[in-house]
Design a protein around this motif. Structure first.
Motif, PDB file in Angstrom:
ATOM      1  N   UNK A  24      15.802   5.749 -15.591  1.00 16.05           N
ATOM      2  CA  UNK A  24      14.861   4.822 -16.211  1.00 16.05           C
ATOM      3  C   UNK A  24      14.815   5.036 -17.717  1.00 16.05           C
ATOM      4  N   UNK A  25      14.693   3.933 -18.400  1.00 13.23           N
ATOM      5  CA  UNK A  25      14.638   4.001 -19.857  1.00 13.23           C
ATOM      6  C   UNK A  25      13.235   4.282 -20.355  1.00 13.23           C
ATOM      7  N   UNK A  26      12.237   4.164 -19.487  1.00 12.72           N
ATOM      8  CA  UNK A  26      10.874   4.444 -19.905  1.00 12.72           C
ATOM      9  C   UNK A  26      10.078   4.934 -18.710  1.00 12.72           C
ATOM     10  N   UNK A  27       8.936   5.509 -18.999  1.00 12.34           N
ATOM     11  CA  UNK A  27       8.083   6.043 -17.944  1.00 12.34           C
ATOM     12  C   UNK A  27       7.549   4.902 -17.086  1.00 12.34           C
ATOM     13  N   UNK A  28       7.819   4.918 -15.749  1.00 11.03           N
ATOM     14  CA  UNK A  28       7.324   3.828 -14.902  1.00 11.03           C
ATOM     15  C   UNK A  28       5.820   3.862 -14.678  1.00 11.03           C
ATOM     16  N   UNK A  29       5.161   4.972 -15.004  1.00  9.28           N
ATOM     17  CA  UNK A  29       3.726   5.105 -14.773  1.00  9.28           C
ATOM     18  C   UNK A  29       2.971   4.548 -15.977  1.00  9.28           C
ATOM     19  N   UNK A  30       2.643   3.260 -15.925  1.00  3.93           N
ATOM     20  CA  UNK A  30       1.983   2.612 -17.043  1.00  3.93           C
ATOM     21  C   UNK A  30       0.688   1.906 -16.666  1.00  3.93           C
ATOM     22  N   UNK A  31       0.367   1.836 -15.389  1.00  4.00           N
ATOM     23  CA  UNK A  31      -0.773   1.032 -14.945  1.00  4.00           C
ATOM     24  C   UNK A  31      -2.034   1.881 -14.835  1.00  4.00           C
ATOM     25  N   UNK A  32      -3.174   1.289 -15.211  1.00  8.90           N
ATOM     26  CA  UNK A  32      -4.444   1.986 -15.101  1.00  8.90           C
ATOM     27  C   UNK A  32      -5.175   1.539 -13.839  1.00  8.90           C
ATOM     28  N   UNK A  33      -6.429   1.969 -13.701  1.00  6.00           N
ATOM     29  CA  UNK A  33      -7.195   1.686 -12.484  1.00  6.00           C
ATOM     30  C   UNK A  33      -7.420   0.193 -12.277  1.00  6.00           C
ATOM     31  N   UNK A  34      -7.793  -0.511 -13.350  1.00  2.35           N
ATOM     32  CA  UNK A  34      -8.150  -1.925 -13.202  1.00  2.35           C
ATOM     33  C   UNK A  34      -6.939  -2.776 -12.852  1.00  2.35           C
ATOM     34  N   UNK A  35      -5.887  -2.682 -13.668  1.00  3.07           N
ATOM     35  CA  UNK A  35      -4.729  -3.541 -13.461  1.00  3.07           C
ATOM     36  C   UNK A  35      -3.826  -3.042 -12.334  1.00  3.07           C
ATOM     37  N   UNK A  36      -3.800  -1.736 -12.094  1.00  2.00           N
ATOM     38  CA  UNK A  36      -2.905  -1.205 -11.080  1.00  2.00           C
ATOM     39  C   UNK A  36      -3.488  -1.156  -9.685  1.00  2.00           C
ATOM     40  N   UNK A  37      -4.830  -1.083  -9.561  1.00  2.00           N
ATOM     41  CA  UNK A  37      -5.442  -0.951  -8.239  1.00  2.00           C
ATOM     42  C   UNK A  37      -6.427  -2.081  -7.947  1.00  2.00           C
ATOM     43  N   UNK A  38      -7.413  -2.256  -8.807  1.00  2.00           N
ATOM     44  CA  UNK A  38      -8.467  -3.225  -8.513  1.00  2.00           C
ATOM     45  C   UNK A  38      -7.930  -4.642  -8.393  1.00  2.00           C
ATOM     46  N   UNK A  39      -7.145  -5.072  -9.376  1.00  2.00           N
ATOM     47  CA  UNK A  39      -6.666  -6.454  -9.383  1.00  2.00           C
ATOM     48  C   UNK A  39      -5.784  -6.753  -8.176  1.00  2.00           C
ATOM     49  N   UNK A  40      -4.712  -5.970  -7.901  1.00  2.00           N
ATOM     50  CA  UNK A  40      -3.898  -6.288  -6.722  1.00  2.00           C
ATOM     51  C   UNK A  40      -4.653  -6.160  -5.404  1.00  2.00           C
ATOM     52  N   UNK A  41      -5.600  -5.217  -5.324  1.00  2.00           N
ATOM     53  CA  UNK A  41      -6.358  -5.054  -4.077  1.00  2.00           C
ATOM     54  C   UNK A  41      -7.274  -6.254  -3.832  1.00  2.00           C
ATOM     55  N   UNK A  42      -7.979  -6.709  -4.865  1.00  2.00           N
ATOM     56  CA  UNK A  42      -8.852  -7.884  -4.721  1.00  2.00           C
ATOM     57  C   UNK A  42      -8.035  -9.109  -4.344  1.00  2.00           C
ATOM     58  N   UNK A  75      -9.239 -13.379  10.799  1.00  2.00           N
ATOM     59  CA  UNK A  75     -10.180 -12.961   9.774  1.00  2.00           C
ATOM     60  C   UNK A  75      -9.825 -11.576   9.212  1.00  2.00           C
ATOM     61  N   UNK A  76      -9.315 -10.686  10.096  1.00  2.00           N
ATOM     62  CA  UNK A  76      -9.031  -9.318   9.661  1.00  2.00           C
ATOM     63  C   UNK A  76      -7.901  -9.255   8.641  1.00  2.00           C
ATOM     64  N   UNK A  77      -7.071 -10.280   8.582  1.00  2.00           N
ATOM     65  CA  UNK A  77      -6.005 -10.264   7.575  1.00  2.00           C
ATOM     66  C   UNK A  77      -6.574 -10.254   6.166  1.00  2.00           C
ATOM     67  N   UNK A  78      -7.841 -10.625   6.019  1.00  2.06           N
ATOM     68  CA  UNK A  78      -8.461 -10.548   4.693  1.00  2.06           C
ATOM     69  C   UNK A  78      -8.745  -9.107   4.287  1.00  2.06           C
ATOM     70  N   UNK A  79      -8.706  -8.171   5.262  1.00  2.00           N
ATOM     71  CA  UNK A  79      -9.009  -6.763   4.964  1.00  2.00           C
ATOM     72  C   UNK A  79      -7.753  -5.907   4.866  1.00  2.00           C
ATOM     73  N   UNK A  80      -6.585  -6.517   5.019  1.00  2.00           N
ATOM     74  CA  UNK A  80      -5.361  -5.721   5.081  1.00  2.00           C
ATOM     75  C   UNK A  80      -4.804  -5.379   3.710  1.00  2.00           C
ATOM     76  N   UNK A  81      -5.537  -5.685   2.670  1.00  2.00           N
ATOM     77  CA  UNK A  81      -5.024  -5.396   1.337  1.00  2.00           C
ATOM     78  C   UNK A  81      -5.581  -4.143   0.716  1.00  2.00           C
ATOM     79  N   UNK A  82      -6.243  -3.282   1.499  1.00  2.00           N
ATOM     80  CA  UNK A  82      -6.906  -2.126   0.907  1.00  2.00           C
ATOM     81  C   UNK A  82      -5.912  -1.129   0.332  1.00  2.00           C
ATOM     82  N   UNK A  83      -4.649  -1.182   0.753  1.00  5.85           N
ATOM     83  CA  UNK A  83      -3.656  -0.234   0.244  1.00  5.85           C
ATOM     84  C   UNK A  83      -2.746  -0.852  -0.805  1.00  5.85           C
ATOM     85  N   UNK A  84      -3.098  -2.036  -1.272  1.00  5.51           N
ATOM     86  CA  UNK A  84      -2.277  -2.670  -2.299  1.00  5.51           C
ATOM     87  C   UNK A  84      -2.200  -1.793  -3.542  1.00  5.51           C
TER      88      UNK A  84
END
Length: 907
Positions: free
Chosen positions: A38-56, A282-291
């Motif tokens: 890799x040409x750069x560090x792949x770890x660039x995401x913070x809590x909001x953009x890396x976890x909250x947004x995709x999970x919601x 309905x439960x498919x709405x809850x399957x994103x907790x590990x996004x």
């Protein structure tokens, strides 16, 4: 220590030899690399953009806009809310487990798979990882089908009209649905091939759009006037079915009519709905907790971001769903809810608001599932669990994007869209997700039940009860939703387990099975393989040498608190030579020692030996005590001093009440009553009595143990320690544990992170985790030379504080200037260089003792650094005298010399 991403070493029938040199070379740089660096560090995401947004976005997906009315219409508002509460209760229990595991060390790429595999080992990790990958693939296909359904609701041609009108130009039918789904999947593929960062940059914009759409729905419920609609569907024999539906606005009558259930025919699948089928959708709405967890390879601080972001996202989505269910139940009649999935567009101030929200939410959820699935597959490929078929999935682009794994995911998702209907896939998706969630709960339960000292998650809001409840609730709901799919998925899981077990992969991850087998019966000892030992599952395995238990009971009770579920053996050497004796005198003593163990209430084994000398007998016990992986790694001795010991048998009621006729009724004593027990063990040694040991032999025992790679502890003044008995109610709240990690006899040493110092910290932490010391305060004293020309002591406190944070040890740090002590460190002139380091002035030893006394006089127990014993036996007496001078009058003190690494910072 080997890297946590070290590929598994395959063996067995499927252990195919594959050329992975390029992949292995890049693994040295980053765990996410494959064929390029890799040409750069792949770890660039913070809590909001890396976890909250995709999970919601994943939890909103298609259900929010396209199936809210479906659930309320068929199940009614009360059962619909019940479904929401049950679903979110299940995922909340799983979230507690996710948070616990993710905060117990560093997490690499692979999300849930990484957590399960590193916790449960390769067999469970690989099988559950593949099942979770399939769940993500099916979810991706489901979201794409939902998006196509929404597109056809707006642009699809009318079923009753052969001619296209206005914007309704897209022909409808099964193969057209497959065609449109393929186009959408290709769009997702292109985005995912570019990389996850493109999606994450746009995800926030998509969340804003979805939020605006939601606001428009809530505003429309107040602003839009009641309306009537005619809904048409194609029925059997191509006949057109018409339904009259109404939007009433907020109405008590509408709300009352929608409270109860009204399961009927679903117009998309032509099957009658039930609680289980509606709940599955309905439960498919809850399957994103590990996004967010699945993005662990791109997160800056996954152990912080995953718990915080996931909990906030779940709470937010739960609130939205409850409010939306109540809103549609109070404003729309049941016919509108059941017969039109896209009814929210009809009742909106401006229908494109909802249309755009549906498209954005569905497309975002599909891309998120594809990205998450590809990361799981990539992690499986890096670990070489399934041999040759998955080897290409380890290849990545120069930026670290696993593009081959994305292609695998896209191909399988393409197969899913041939189902043609969202509702037809929902049950299978839900079952796979529930099985994966049960596995996460199982991983956390296993770690909790194993009770390993290094399982110290910073997230504390969980217990084995929540883990077990999560497992049971997931399994029960699986069979409620679809018994056939549930049984099939469990059979598939068991087949994968057998396959991986037959392959016999080995890893450097550590095995939770080894920690659990430790507590099992004799037949499982054969499974406790010393080759699979791992530092994160290390625990104290103690051999405590006891000369006379009358004077050592307090030390025996204290060490019982120190063992942390490990092996605990009381050792005793009987002096003698079997050649000159008619029988072995040791055999008759075992019952007395076992009765002693019963009376003290300690969980210990007993090992006795006959030997001409105590030193030789201790060597024997260190070598032969234990079985397999259960062998002592620590030797504990009482202190060699001239103190007059006290007789514990005269202090504890357990050792004299029964002799007065107050024994417990029905108590079986195995032939050893208390008078016999008291008579068997000789009275405590008088101050003028001859010693069994010479100083040279005592120090020789310490040297022997260190040569045999055993950690050594010397306990002094433990006859002063109270509250360790089995009936004591002490919880440690009034106690203090003091740790002095520096070698106080070598002022020039400033290394607080050597093996011995870290061993001190670990043992103090283990004691702090025991029942009678759980609430005790731990203090760490750092000795600094404030007037030294070397000013490195300024950063010592911060360095140690950071070390404690990584090790998850809670303790206060106190800097102790000891310039006045060091100035006494004047060694007498000696000719032999080997003796130069051993000779210390009496003034220095006294000053060290006074310093410890000044700061630790109120401590319940003290942990001190035990220097390595001298190489020559002529210095043994001087060595013992130095230790005695340093610890004189301190109270309960443990001098420790550690030789094995026991601390671990990764997961």
């Amino acid at each position: 220590m080997s890297n946590e991403r070290t590929p598994l070493v395959p063996s067995g029938v499927c252990g195919l030899s594959v050329d992975t040199a390029a992949c292995a070379a890049s693994l040295d740089d980053t765990p996410e690399s494959g064929s390029g660096t890799p040409s750069k560090d792949p770890r660039q995401l913070d809590t909001f953009f890396g976890v909250m947004v995709p999970t919601v976005l994943s939890m909103f997906s298609i259900v929010l806009f396209l199936r809210t009315g479906f659930v309320v219409g068929h199940a009614g508002l009360l059962q619909g809310l019940l479904m929401v509460f049950v679903a979110y209760t299940i995922v909340s229990l799983t979230i507690l487990s996710i948070c616990a595991i993710s905060t117990n060390g560093a997490i690499q790429g692979g999300g849930a798979y990484y957590m399960i595999s590193r916790s449960l080992g390769p067999e469970f990790g690989g099988s559950i990882g593949l099942m979770f990958f399939l769940a993500k693939v099916f979810a991706c296909g489901e979201y794409v089908l939902g998006l196509v359904e929404a597109i056809l609701d707006v642009f699809g041609s009318e079923p009753e009209s052969p001619v296209s009108k206005g914007i309704r130009v897209l022909p409808q039918g099964y193969w057209y649905t497959v065609l449109y789904s393929t186009v959408v999947l290709l769009l997702c593929l292109l985005v995912c091939l570019v990389g996850a960062h493109i999606y994450c940059r746009t995800a926030f914009v998509i969340l804003l759009v979805v939020t605006v759409s939601l606001l428009s729905i809530f505003i429309s419920a107040v602003a839009v006037k009641p309306q009537d609609f005619v809904i048409t569907h194609t029925g059997p024999g191509n006949q057109t079915l018409r339904y009259n539906a109404s939007y009433t606005g907020f109405s008590a009558t509408t709300l009352r009519n929608n409270l109860g259930s009204g399961y009927s025919l679903d117009y998309s699948t032509n099957s009658v709905m039930s609680f289980s089928t509606v709940f599955a959708i309905m439960f498919t709405s809850c399957t994103g907790i590990m996004a967010g967890a699945n993005m662990s390879g791109e997160l800056k601080t996954p152990s912080v971001s995953i718990p915080k972001g996931t909990i906030v996202a779940v709470f937010y989505s739960f609130t939205v769903y409850v409010l939306l269910f109540i809103l549609v139940g109070a404003t729309c009649d049941r016919t509108l809810l059941i017969q039109d999935y896209g009814f929210l567009q009809r009742i909106n101030l401006w229908s494109p608001f909802v249309t755009i929200g549906i498209y954005c939410a569905s497309l975002s959820a599909a891309m998120c599932s594809m990205i998450g699935a590809s990361r799981i597959l990539h992690a499986l490929a890096l670990d070489h669990l399934f041999g040759l078929p998955l080897v290409p999935a380890a290849v990545t682009s120069s930026s670290g994007n696993p593009w081959v794994a994305v292609l695998y995911t896209w191909g399988l998702a393409q197969c899913v869209v041939f189902a043609g209907q969202l509702n037809a896939v929902a049950s299978l998706v839900t079952v796979f997700y529930l099985l994966a969630y049960a596995a996460v709960d199982l991983a956390c339960l296993a770690l909790e039940w194993a009770s390993a000292p290094n399982f110290r998650p910073t997230f504390q809001l969980f217990s084995w009860h929540t883990c077990l409840l999560g497992i049971v609730s997931c399994l029960v709901m699986m069979f409620v939703i679809n018994p056939v799919y549930s049984s099939g998925s469990i059979v598939l899981l068991l087949l994968l387990l057998l396959f991986l077990h037959y392959r016999s992969p080995t890893s450097s991850w550590g095995y939770i099975s080894q920690a659990l087998i430790f507590h099992q019966v004799r037949k499982y000892l054969l499974m406790l393989d010393v080759r699979k030992d791992h530092v994160k599952f290390w625990r104290p395995q103690v051999l405590l040498m006891v000369a006379n238990p009358r004077s050592s009971c307090q030390l025996i009770l204290f060490v019982n608190q120190l063992k942390k579920g490990g092996l605990y053996v009381l050792g005793h050497v009987q002096l003698g030579d079997l050649d000159s004796l008619p029988s072995d005198p040791v055999q008759q003593q075992y019952n007395f020692w076992l009765s002693l163990v019963d009376k003290l209430g300690v969980k210990a084994f007993v090992d006795l030996t006959l030997s001409p000398s105590v030193r030789q007998g201790t060597q024997h016990l260190l070598r032969i005590t234990g079985l397999g992986g259960m062998k002592p790694n620590m030797l504990i001795l009482g202190f060699y001093d001239s103190c007059t010991p006290e007789d514990f048998f005269l202090q504890d009621s357990a050792f004299y009440d029964s002799s007065l006729g107050r024994s417990s009724e029905g108590e079986y004593n195995f032939g050893v009553d208390l008078p016999s027990l008291q008579a068997h063990f000789p009275p405590v040694r008088h101050i003028e009595s001859p010693r069994w040991l010479s100083p040279e032999e005592y120090v020789g025992i310490i040297s022997d143990a260190i040569k045999m790679n055993k950690n050594v502890c010397l306990g002094r003044y433990f006859f002063q320690l109270e509250g360790e008995g089995k009936d004591s109610k002490v919880d440690g709240s009034e106690r203090t544990i003091d740790v002095w990690p520096l070698n106080l006899l070598q002022p020039g040493s400033r290394d607080y992170e050597d093996v011995c110092s870290l061993f001190l910290l670990q043992m103090a932490c283990v004691l702090n985790m025991s029942s009678k010391w759980r609430h005790a305060r731990m203090r760490i004293f750092l000795n600094v030379e404030t007037e030294s020309s070397v000013q490195g002591w300024v950063v010592n406190e911060e360095t140690v504080r950071e070390l404690l944070r990584k090790l998850r040890i809670r303790a206060s740090i106190t800097l102790v200037p000891w310039d006045s002590v060091v100035q006494h460190h004047v060694q007498p002139n000696v000719e032999n260089p080997a003796e130069q380091t051993q000779a210390l002035s009496d003034g220095f030893l006294t000053a060290v003792n006074c310093m410890i006394m000044e700061h630790s006089s109120q401590a319940a127990v003290r942990f001190l650094y035990l220097p390595r014993p001298p190489a020559h036996h002529s210095q043994s007496q001087q060595y013992v005298a130095q230790l005695e001078a340093v610890t004189s009058g301190l109270g309960p003190t443990l001098l420790i010399h550690g030789v094995t690494p026991v601390t671990y910072t990764d997961l």
